[in-house]
Design a protein around this motif. Structure first.
Motif, PDB file in Angstrom:
ATOM      1  N   UNK A 147       1.004  -0.749   0.285  1.00  0.00           N
ATOM      2  CA  UNK A 147      -0.014   0.121  -0.104  1.00  0.00           C
ATOM      3  C   UNK A 147       1.048   1.088   0.032  1.00  0.00           C
ATOM      4  N   UNK A 148       2.037   1.373   0.843  1.00  0.00           N
ATOM      5  CA  UNK A 148       2.949   2.403   0.313  1.00  0.00           C
ATOM      6  C   UNK A 148       3.667   2.577  -0.347  1.00  0.00           C
ATOM      7  N   UNK A 149       3.997   1.734  -0.909  1.00  0.00           N
ATOM      8  CA  UNK A 149       4.734   1.867  -2.904  1.00  0.00           C
ATOM      9  C   UNK A 149       3.592   2.127  -3.535  1.00  0.00           C
ATOM     10  N   UNK A 150       2.396   1.441  -3.095  1.00  0.00           N
ATOM     11  CA  UNK A 150       0.760   1.988  -4.179  1.00  0.00           C
ATOM     12  C   UNK A 150       0.664   3.130  -4.662  1.00  0.00           C
ATOM     13  N   UNK A 151       1.096   4.296  -3.101  1.00  0.00           N
ATOM     14  CA  UNK A 151       0.719   5.205  -3.102  1.00  0.00           C
ATOM     15  C   UNK A 151       1.981   5.986  -3.410  1.00  0.00           C
ATOM     16  N   UNK A 152       3.132   5.253  -3.746  1.00  0.00           N
ATOM     17  CA  UNK A 152       3.975   6.740  -3.700  1.00  0.00           C
ATOM     18  C   UNK A 152       4.306   7.324  -2.574  1.00  0.00           C
ATOM     19  N   UNK A 153       4.819   6.312  -0.668  1.00  0.00           N
ATOM     20  CA  UNK A 153       5.157   7.326   0.231  1.00  0.00           C
ATOM     21  C   UNK A 153       6.116   6.497   0.257  1.00  0.00           C
ATOM     22  N   UNK A 154       7.207   7.588   1.167  1.00  0.00           N
ATOM     23  CA  UNK A 154       8.405   7.169   1.578  1.00  0.00           C
ATOM     24  C   UNK A 154       7.621   6.135   3.519  1.00  0.00           C
ATOM     25  N   UNK A 155       8.718   5.998   3.708  1.00  0.00           N
ATOM     26  CA  UNK A 155       8.191   5.013   5.371  1.00  0.00           C
ATOM     27  C   UNK A 155       8.251   6.654   6.261  1.00  0.00           C
ATOM     28  N   UNK A 156       9.199   7.130   5.971  1.00  0.00           N
ATOM     29  CA  UNK A 156       9.345   9.097   6.860  1.00  0.00           C
ATOM     30  C   UNK A 156       7.977   8.829   6.793  1.00  0.00           C
ATOM     31  N   UNK A 157       6.306   8.921   6.123  1.00  0.00           N
ATOM     32  CA  UNK A 157       5.418   9.805   6.325  1.00  0.00           C
ATOM     33  C   UNK A 157       4.400   8.823   6.761  1.00  0.00           C
ATOM     34  N   UNK A 158       4.624   7.611   7.662  1.00  0.00           N
ATOM     35  CA  UNK A 158       4.408   6.827   8.481  1.00  0.00           C
ATOM     36  C   UNK A 158       4.610   6.968   9.453  1.00  0.00           C
ATOM     37  N   UNK A 159       3.704   7.430   9.940  1.00  0.00           N
ATOM     38  CA  UNK A 159       3.477   7.630  12.100  1.00  0.00           C
ATOM     39  C   UNK A 159       3.491   5.977  12.274  1.00  0.00           C
ATOM     40  N   UNK A 160       2.910   5.039  12.240  1.00  0.00           N
ATOM     41  CA  UNK A 160       2.362   4.201  12.734  1.00  0.00           C
ATOM     42  C   UNK A 160       1.461   3.283  12.350  1.00  0.00           C
ATOM     43  N   UNK A 161       1.585   2.108  12.569  1.00  0.00           N
ATOM     44  CA  UNK A 161       0.772   0.548  12.827  1.00  0.00           C
ATOM     45  C   UNK A 161       0.573   0.119  13.980  1.00  0.00           C
ATOM     46  N   UNK A 162      -1.029   0.455  13.908  1.00  0.00           N
ATOM     47  CA  UNK A 162      -1.414  -0.216  15.602  1.00  0.00           C
ATOM     48  C   UNK A 162      -2.889  -1.005  14.538  1.00  0.00           C
ATOM     49  N   UNK A 163      -2.026  -2.613  15.891  1.00  0.00           N
ATOM     50  CA  UNK A 163      -2.543  -3.879  15.050  1.00  0.00           C
ATOM     51  C   UNK A 163      -3.689  -4.262  16.713  1.00  0.00           C
ATOM     52  N   UNK A 164      -5.079  -4.795  16.507  1.00  0.00           N
ATOM     53  CA  UNK A 164      -5.366  -5.131  17.065  1.00  0.00           C
ATOM     54  C   UNK A 164      -5.816  -6.536  16.936  1.00  0.00           C
ATOM     55  N   UNK A 165      -5.954  -7.424  18.543  1.00  0.00           N
ATOM     56  CA  UNK A 165      -6.301  -9.210  18.190  1.00  0.00           C
ATOM     57  C   UNK A 165      -7.221  -9.778  19.217  1.00  0.00           C
TER      58      UNK A 165
END
Length: 310
Positions: A54-72
């Motif tokens: 998804x990051x690649x598809x949107x042409x983003x840099x990982x520095x633009x991603x604040x984080x990933x939240x996961x619930x289980x």
């Protein structure tokens, strides 16, 4: 530079994925299968792959991603590991460590019911409130407690597991947790069906529920239609859940109680029966706590998972 985050809700069948901006706008959502074979060893790599794609598809840099939240679906420790998650076939899994290794992105993990509570507090039925209890009434009962906008997980990740508070001495069969008489056994969707069967066995009073297989929805439909036996069943349900909630509110002192899950689709009639008994048993200072229905539905988890990293 605009920033974004991902909210990931892992279920036993599908993984729901949400892509958000940091203001909390859901920009895109999608699902991937939950591959539980091989002790669920593919689940986190599959999630990492869909995030990286998804990051690649949107042409983003990982520095633009604040984080990933996961619930289980299981208790999550503060450091982001689980000791078990039965529906995922997991034993001990370091969710945070694995995801950060696979993606290079800061990750946080939490229990699914806690995520739903945080999501509803942030953008759902509890928006504008900072202290609430969320109850999800489905096949089981999930719960989450939010105090000052922070979800309370506790020392073992079991904070808010209200479905396993002890509610009754009337039962002999064990709950899925191994104890007997849990709230989940009498106030979940399966619990209210249990109450209905117990009530129908008591006498021959006429009811549209007799002589048929019925679900929790059928019971609430019968309540709305004025069926007296269904009303008695709903009263019993309300007694158990309302009384139990009065205990939790005297500990957490919320502004609001949000009711969600499949059974909440019956509408405000469900709240009526819960509130009646809650107000009877609640401590004076907590008696006027407000009640509301959840509004985010199946998206509550991805919202809450996103919020936990912001």
């Amino acid at each position: 530079m605009k920033k974004y985050c991902f909210g990931i809700d892992i279920g036993g069948t599908t993984v729901k994925c949400g892509f958000f901006n940091t203001e909390g706008d859901l920009l895109e959502k999608w699902e991937i299968p939950t591959r539980t074979e091989e002790n669920g060893s593919r689940i986190l790599p599959d999630i990492a792959q869909t995030i990286n794609d998804k990051i690649a598809e949107r042409g983003l840099d990982k520095g633009e991603i604040e984080g990933i939240g996961i619930d289980v679906p299981g208790p999550v420790h503060e450091d982001g590991h689980v000791d078990f998650a039965v529906n995922l076939h997991w034993g001990v899994v370091d969710i945070v460590g694995e995801m950060e290794k696979l993606t290079g992105i800061r990750t946080k993990a939490l229990n699914d019911a806690n995520a739903a509570a945080l999501g509803e507090c942030w953008k759902g039925g509890g928006a504008g409130y900072h202290n609430l209890i969320m109850v999800t009434l489905g096949t089981g009962i999930g719960g989450g407690i939010v105090i000052n906008d922070k979800v309370i997980a506790g020392a073992h990740g079991a904070g808010g597991e209200i479905g396993h508070g002890h509610a009754t001495e009337e039962l002999t069969e064990p709950c899925n947790c191994g104890n007997v008489g849990c709230l989940e056994q009498v106030a979940s969707a399966t619990g209210i069906v249990r109450l209905a069967k117990m009530r129908l066995e008591k006498d021959d009073k006429p009811s549209v529920l007799r002589g048929r297989n019925f679900s929790a929805k059928d019971i609430w439909d019968a309540v709305k239609a004025g069926d007296e036996v269904a009303d008695e069943i709903a009263e019993k349900f309300g007694f158990y859940l309302g009384r139990e909630l009065s205990i939790y509110t005297v500990v957490s002192d919320p502004q609001l109680i949000v009711i969600g899950g499949g059974m909440s689709k019956a509408g405000t009639v469900v709240l009526d029966y819960i509130q009646k008994y809650y107000r009877q048993y609640a401590f004076a200072a907590c008696k006027e706590v407000e009640f509301a229905l959840a509004t985010l539905g199946n998206d509550a988890g991805i919202y809450g998972a996103a919020k936990v990293v912001l």
